[in-house]
Write a protein that holds these residues in place. Structure first.
Motif, mmCIF file in Angstrom:
data_model
loop_
_atom_site.group_PDB
_atom_site.id
_atom_site.type_symbol
_atom_site.label_atom_id
_atom_site.label_comp_id
_atom_site.label_asym_id
_atom_site.label_seq_id
_atom_site.Cartn_x
_atom_site.Cartn_y
_atom_site.Cartn_z
ATOM 1 N N LEU A 179 0.830 -1.201 0.000
ATOM 2 C CA LEU A 179 0.000 0.000 0.000
ATOM 3 C C LEU A 179 0.869 1.257 0.000
ATOM 4 N N LEU A 180 1.930 1.243 0.784
ATOM 5 C CA LEU A 180 2.848 2.381 0.823
ATOM 6 C C LEU A 180 3.533 2.579 -0.531
ATOM 7 N N ILE A 181 3.981 1.496 -1.139
ATOM 8 C CA ILE A 181 4.647 1.589 -2.442
ATOM 9 C C ILE A 181 3.674 2.092 -3.501
ATOM 10 N N TYR A 182 2.438 1.605 -3.488
ATOM 11 C CA TYR A 182 1.455 2.077 -4.466
ATOM 12 C C TYR A 182 1.171 3.568 -4.290
ATOM 13 N N SER A 183 1.125 4.028 -3.057
ATOM 14 C CA SER A 183 0.891 5.458 -2.847
ATOM 15 C C SER A 183 2.097 6.276 -3.299
ATOM 16 N N LEU A 184 3.312 5.758 -3.105
ATOM 17 C CA LEU A 184 4.497 6.465 -3.591
ATOM 18 C C LEU A 184 4.564 6.460 -5.112
ATOM 19 N N VAL A 185 4.117 5.380 -5.735
ATOM 20 C CA VAL A 185 4.056 5.341 -7.201
ATOM 21 C C VAL A 185 3.088 6.406 -7.701
#
Length: 78
Positions: free
Chosen positions: A48-54
């Motif tokens: 979820l964190l990586i998707y938000s950073l993407v």
């Protein structure tokens, strides 16, 4: 007086260049590296964190997308 304005302008331009380079180059490359090494081992919160950073750094990721091949090592030649 003119020297202060010139130095202030150079500082502002330098800050913009630094932040732009950070936003468009270094953080997206770090995200690519992180996603490539951790893709199969991420937990729910990390993904979820990586998707938000993407989502946040999408313009920089698009700049590098044509040059990076991050396909998983899979079946090879079929």
């Amino acid at each position: 007086m003119a020297n202060e304005v010139f130095n202030s302008s150079l500082f502002v331009i330098g800050t913009y260049l630094f932040l732009g380079t950070l936003y468009l180059v270094f953080i997206p490359l770090g995200l690519y590296f992180w996603m490539n090494t951790r893709w199969n081992y991420m937990g729910k919160i990390e993904r979820l964190l990586i998707y938000s950073l993407v989502f946040l750094f999408f313009p920089g990721l698009i700049l590098f997308a044509p040059f990076l091949n991050l396909r998983m090592n899979g079946q090879g030649d079929v």
